[in-house]
Design a protein around this motif. Sequence first.
Motif, PDB file in Angstrom:
ATOM      1  N   ILE A  99      31.344  43.430  30.084  1.00  0.00           N
ATOM      2  CA  ILE A  99      31.098  44.296  29.010  1.00  0.00           C
ATOM      3  C   ILE A  99      32.067  44.511  27.927  1.00  0.00           C
ATOM      4  N   GLY A 100      33.475  44.741  28.495  1.00  0.00           N
ATOM      5  CA  GLY A 100      34.437  45.200  27.776  1.00  0.00           C
ATOM      6  C   GLY A 100      35.223  43.989  27.011  1.00  0.00           C
ATOM      7  N   ALA A 101      35.024  42.663  27.834  1.00  0.00           N
ATOM      8  CA  ALA A 101      35.267  41.540  27.036  1.00  0.00           C
ATOM      9  C   ALA A 101      34.287  40.954  25.878  1.00  0.00           C
ATOM     10  N   VAL A 104      35.379  43.161  22.924  1.00  0.00           N
ATOM     11  CA  VAL A 104      36.690  42.458  22.235  1.00  0.00           C
ATOM     12  C   VAL A 104      36.289  41.360  21.533  1.00  0.00           C
ATOM     13  N   LEU A 105      35.517  40.489  22.024  1.00  0.00           N
ATOM     14  CA  LEU A 105      35.237  39.375  21.367  1.00  0.00           C
ATOM     15  C   LEU A 105      34.339  39.529  20.188  1.00  0.00           C
ATOM     16  N   ALA A 106      33.362  40.534  20.350  1.00  0.00           N
ATOM     17  CA  ALA A 106      32.835  40.875  19.074  1.00  0.00           C
ATOM     18  C   ALA A 106      33.543  41.467  17.821  1.00  0.00           C
ATOM     19  N   ALA A 107      34.654  42.334  18.508  1.00  0.00           N
ATOM     20  CA  ALA A 107      35.558  42.887  17.385  1.00  0.00           C
ATOM     21  C   ALA A 107      36.339  41.786  16.752  1.00  0.00           C
ATOM     22  N   ARG A 108      36.620  40.678  17.332  1.00  0.00           N
ATOM     23  CA  ARG A 108      37.599  39.636  16.823  1.00  0.00           C
ATOM     24  C   ARG A 108      36.682  38.811  15.836  1.00  0.00           C
ATOM     25  N   GLY A 121      41.393  45.098  12.202  1.00  0.00           N
ATOM     26  CA  GLY A 121      42.353  45.257  13.158  1.00  0.00           C
ATOM     27  C   GLY A 121      42.240  46.350  13.884  1.00  0.00           C
ATOM     28  N   ALA A 122      41.913  47.701  13.065  1.00  0.00           N
ATOM     29  CA  ALA A 122      41.627  48.969  13.742  1.00  0.00           C
ATOM     30  C   ALA A 122      40.479  48.780  14.783  1.00  0.00           C
ATOM     31  N   LEU A 123      39.405  47.977  14.402  1.00  0.00           N
ATOM     32  CA  LEU A 123      38.337  47.787  15.351  1.00  0.00           C
ATOM     33  C   LEU A 123      38.509  47.114  16.562  1.00  0.00           C
ATOM     34  N   THR A 124      39.388  45.990  16.348  1.00  0.00           N
ATOM     35  CA  THR A 124      39.875  45.183  17.600  1.00  0.00           C
ATOM     36  C   THR A 124      40.626  46.146  18.540  1.00  0.00           C
ATOM     37  N   VAL A 125      41.497  47.024  17.972  1.00  0.00           N
ATOM     38  CA  VAL A 125      42.418  47.999  18.965  1.00  0.00           C
ATOM     39  C   VAL A 125      41.391  48.798  19.502  1.00  0.00           C
ATOM     40  N   VAL A 130      38.263  50.775  24.337  1.00  0.00           N
ATOM     41  CA  VAL A 130      37.168  51.173  25.119  1.00  0.00           C
ATOM     42  C   VAL A 130      37.014  50.348  26.191  1.00  0.00           C
ATOM     43  N   ALA A 131      37.080  49.003  26.164  1.00  0.00           N
ATOM     44  CA  ALA A 131      37.117  48.033  27.293  1.00  0.00           C
ATOM     45  C   ALA A 131      38.088  48.530  28.619  1.00  0.00           C
TER      46      ALA A 131
END
Length: 428
Positions: A99-101, A104-108, A121-125, A130-131
């Motif tokens: 789920i965490g992965a 991260v992929l969704a944020a990217r 960038g902030a969303l990816t961090v 969270v992951a």
Amino acid sequence: MIQRSLTLFGGLFVLILVVGWVMGLPFTSSRLVEAAAYALIALGLNIQWGYGGLFNFGIMGFLMVGGAAVTFISYPINPDFWGSDGPMMLGRALLAFAIGALLVLAARQAHRVGITGKWKGALTVLAWFVAYVLYRSQLDPAAAYIESAGGGWVGGLGAHPVLGWLFGGVLAAGIAYVIGKICLGLRTDYLAIATIGISEIIRALIKNMDWLTRGTLTVSPIPWPTPLPQNYQAGGMDIASSLLLARAGYLVLALVILAAVMWLISRAYAGPWGRMMRAIRDNHIAASSMGKNVTARQLEIFVFGSVLMGIGGAMLVSFVQIFDPSSYQPINHTFLIWVMVIVGGAGTNWGALFGAVLLWLIWVISEPLSKAIFDMVSYWSTNVGWGAIPEIEARSAQMRVFVLGLVITIALRFAPKGLIPEVVKREG
């Protein structure tokens, strides 16, 4: 050059015979098995540095990954773990990781919905945070439970050790891919520093994941892929003969794998792929201007070389039948491999093979040879009234590093391109 290579390999064969005569066949057969594994590792480094000019100083990390992999695959099943709640808790941890992965992929990919720049960038961090919290919230209780009430550690799967060797190569490839995607854009010296750091991270993880690897408690005995001496002794064979026969069987398997790898990479390097790699190594800017994807090709050889390191590390752990993360040291498992390739000759498979076998024999016989010399000198000095040499055992072990430094100094002075240097045929 062919005559020189044949002369050097002939001399190496004579050295092996002398070692066998002086040290005995059980000692020599054991060292030859280890030399075959180190030759495979040296070939992996030769692919990375000799073919592609990549400075990988994280070899120790890939050897540890291979050792941990064969331990997990081939060690017998731990019924206490599988009979507890440990598997279910680890399953939840794996689900949290997945789920965490995905987060991260969704944020990217947030730019697809209009989120760009600093907001992306902030969303990816935030996604990474969270992951991490989600994963550790499931893993930490699972690890604590397994170590206390779930059998102490996960144990193995009880599969054939050769499957563990293959898994070690695959696992090393996956880690190398991640490392390569991050680090291969760095300049040569920064790449070397980065791989050293990543190797230490891998060592720290394996040493402290007691629930998975038993950490510093070690794991033994790890099964052999071939019959053990005890199997032959059970049939009535004497100890000496059983040792030789068992090690000979292991050596034959190791040599078959080594020969197959030599044949495959020699054919690849002699073809268009090899010419492309030499072009990238010699002048990556020119190769890039000719339309070659330099970064992708460098990632390719970094992964290929790491596969051989993982398999070689797994073969070593299977042979010694113990996985001890504390025994891995940079001098033994990184610097020594570099000396093998440098002395043998970078960019040539036969040079890497020759350097691996020669340097490993020098490494293992320098200690007993030094001890014999110290004992003789100590006996003489005692007779003349000067007293005995103190701490001969410790001094003899230290001499291995001195001899290794002496060998590389002499080799670089008289054969700066290696004892069997690369010969590139140029037409026109």
